[in-house]
Write a protein that holds these residues in place. Sequence first.
Motif, PDB file in Angstrom:
ATOM      1  N   LEU A  53      -8.189  11.883 -34.720  1.00 31.67           N
ATOM      2  CA  LEU A  53      -8.441  12.416 -36.053  1.00 31.67           C
ATOM      3  C   LEU A  53      -9.943  12.414 -36.329  1.00 31.67           C
ATOM      4  O   LEU A  53     -10.702  11.646 -35.728  1.00 31.67           O
ATOM      5  CB  LEU A  53      -7.739  11.549 -37.106  1.00 31.67           C
ATOM      6  N   ALA A  54     -10.338  13.278 -37.248  1.00 29.89           N
ATOM      7  CA  ALA A  54     -11.723  13.247 -37.711  1.00 29.89           C
ATOM      8  C   ALA A  54     -11.931  11.947 -38.478  1.00 29.89           C
ATOM      9  O   ALA A  54     -10.969  11.347 -38.951  1.00 29.89           O
ATOM     10  CB  ALA A  54     -11.982  14.445 -38.608  1.00 29.89           C
ATOM     11  N   GLN A  59     -15.233  15.891 -39.916  1.00 31.29           N
ATOM     12  CA  GLN A  59     -16.222  15.545 -38.899  1.00 31.29           C
ATOM     13  C   GLN A  59     -17.579  15.413 -39.568  1.00 31.29           C
ATOM     14  O   GLN A  59     -17.832  16.024 -40.616  1.00 31.29           O
ATOM     15  CB  GLN A  59     -16.291  16.647 -37.821  1.00 31.29           C
ATOM     16  N   ARG A  60     -18.453  14.611 -38.979  1.00 28.92           N
ATOM     17  CA  ARG A  60     -19.773  14.404 -39.543  1.00 28.92           C
ATOM     18  C   ARG A  60     -20.477  15.745 -39.766  1.00 28.92           C
ATOM     19  O   ARG A  60     -20.478  16.598 -38.870  1.00 28.92           O
ATOM     20  CB  ARG A  60     -20.616  13.554 -38.579  1.00 28.92           C
ATOM     21  N   GLY A  61     -20.992  15.905 -40.968  1.00 33.13           N
ATOM     22  CA  GLY A  61     -21.773  17.109 -41.246  1.00 33.13           C
ATOM     23  C   GLY A  61     -20.954  18.296 -41.707  1.00 33.13           C
ATOM     24  O   GLY A  61     -21.512  19.290 -42.158  1.00 33.13           O
ATOM     25  N   VAL A  62     -19.641  18.223 -41.603  1.00 40.03           N
ATOM     26  CA  VAL A  62     -18.817  19.355 -42.052  1.00 40.03           C
ATOM     27  C   VAL A  62     -18.576  19.204 -43.552  1.00 40.03           C
ATOM     28  O   VAL A  62     -17.973  18.241 -44.006  1.00 40.03           O
ATOM     29  CB  VAL A  62     -17.460  19.395 -41.305  1.00 40.03           C
ATOM     30  N   LYS A  80      -4.855  17.891 -40.279  1.00 40.48           N
ATOM     31  CA  LYS A  80      -5.497  16.903 -39.406  1.00 40.48           C
ATOM     32  C   LYS A  80      -6.235  17.595 -38.258  1.00 40.48           C
ATOM     33  O   LYS A  80      -7.360  17.241 -37.913  1.00 40.48           O
ATOM     34  CB  LYS A  80      -4.451  15.932 -38.855  1.00 40.48           C
ATOM     35  N   ASN A  81      -5.561  18.591 -37.680  1.00 45.06           N
ATOM     36  CA  ASN A  81      -6.183  19.313 -36.566  1.00 45.06           C
ATOM     37  C   ASN A  81      -7.423  20.081 -37.013  1.00 45.06           C
ATOM     38  O   ASN A  81      -8.446  20.072 -36.338  1.00 45.06           O
ATOM     39  CB  ASN A  81      -5.174  20.281 -35.931  1.00 45.06           C
ATOM     40  N   LYS A  96     -13.183  20.362 -44.311  1.00 41.16           N
ATOM     41  CA  LYS A  96     -13.275  19.023 -44.887  1.00 41.16           C
ATOM     42  C   LYS A  96     -12.050  18.858 -45.766  1.00 41.16           C
ATOM     43  O   LYS A  96     -11.836  19.636 -46.698  1.00 41.16           O
ATOM     44  CB  LYS A  96     -14.558  18.924 -45.727  1.00 41.16           C
ATOM     45  N   VAL A  97     -11.198  17.885 -45.416  1.00 44.92           N
ATOM     46  CA  VAL A  97      -9.939  17.710 -46.145  1.00 44.92           C
ATOM     47  C   VAL A  97     -10.063  16.507 -47.077  1.00 44.92           C
ATOM     48  O   VAL A  97     -10.506  15.431 -46.650  1.00 44.92           O
ATOM     49  CB  VAL A  97      -8.763  17.498 -45.166  1.00 44.92           C
ATOM     50  N   VAL A  98      -9.720  16.706 -48.343  1.00 46.72           N
ATOM     51  CA  VAL A  98      -9.807  15.626 -49.322  1.00 46.72           C
ATOM     52  C   VAL A  98      -8.430  15.371 -49.927  1.00 46.72           C
ATOM     53  O   VAL A  98      -7.807  16.290 -50.463  1.00 46.72           O
ATOM     54  CB  VAL A  98     -10.806  15.970 -50.458  1.00 46.72           C
TER      55      VAL A  98
END
Lengths: 187, 248
Positions: free
Chosen positions: B63-64, B78-81, B109-110, B118-120
């Motif tokens: 997972l990110a 992911q970092r920066g996304v 997730k994928n 970016k999922v919140v």
Amino acid sequence: MVQLASGRPASGRLHSVRPARSWVTTVARLVLGGVLIVAGALKIGAPALSVEAVRAYQLLPDPLVKIVGYGLPALEIIVGVLLVIGLLTRPAAVIAGVLMIAFVVGISSVWARGLRIDCGCFGGAGTLGQGEDPHYFRELLRDFGLVLCASWIVMRPPGRFAMDSALGLAGTREPYLPGDVEGDDEG
Amino acid sequence: MSKRTREASAKARIAAQREALRKQEQRRRMTMVVTVAVIAVVAIAVGWWSIAQSASEKVTGNLAPISIQEDGSVVMAQRGVTAPVVDVYEDFQCPACKQFEETSGSTLKNLAAEGKAKVVYHVITIFTDEPTKSNSLRAASAARCLTEGSQWMAFHDKIYQGQPSETAVGFTADQLVKWGHEAGAGATGFDSCVRGEKNVAAHQEYSSKIMSALKLAGTPTIMLDGQSLEDTAFVPSALREAVLNAAK
């Protein structure tokens, strides 16, 4: 000869009534089939929602909820198409009628239990937003009307413009009407 | 014409008629069989298509990174996304949220793992009746007892797997503690935090803030850059496509 004498007026009467009746069947087929196709098409793209809508009724056990949720939209579309083109008209109308009766039972039961849901008839997850009211009476009236359509079709299949007639599946009564009687009476 | 020949020709005619009838009946039966077979094939094709186009993704790989924010929302990216943003507003007790999680959770997730979004996650409580309201509050409060993002996600998934019916008391303290430990929460502070329902007030405050600010119609509401995705969210392939298009 006696046959002829008594047959003529009868067939005369039939000729004035039968076409009108078979047109009614055609209209009933188009209405019922059309509604089923639309209802199925709006749901089949998102079966997860369809499953959720079925679950909202709180009537079926979980494994059955999944089967109905996935299967119902496909069944609706196929039966709807059969009705519209008039293929296997009577069995299709029987299935459609049973479906409609099931919907009537389902909605009545939800109403009686005081649940507040959207019927999910034409897609959606069966949930109501805040401030939205259910329309059970309207839904019941509509489905009841469709039950009537289905019963008419079951009693008088297949109607005009039916594949059943074109393919010779319409039953054996019609081909032997007046023509045969006259042809056999030469001697 | 003699009587005999007339009888013979009549017999022949009857035989011919019978033969014709028999042939007709045979043709009818054949047509029926072919018709039913064609319909069966079409039905299978429609069903297969329906299932295939709505199939859920499998979570592939890691997972990110997941981080718990101060307000209790959880970011997976992911970092920066930083875009596009997919906001998930969910209630642990809501059956449609469980359905969403089962159907499209892996897609989110994928997408996050691929760096495509970016999922919140915003956990709220929409229920106002019992037992659903208390079930929801207990679970949400317990999730806030976690401090580690990856544990939060594991706990989140376990909660949906163990979701009680809307008519039963569920998400008991014992269950929540057990799932928390399975998710990796080891601290003794976790148990007392869950059992004491210490975060209920903070959760309720966040929940009502979200509800009044966004005027949500219900849960789950999935927003892509602030626009509700409605039914699209429940079709994994369509959800993926929408997110990828937003990234362009």
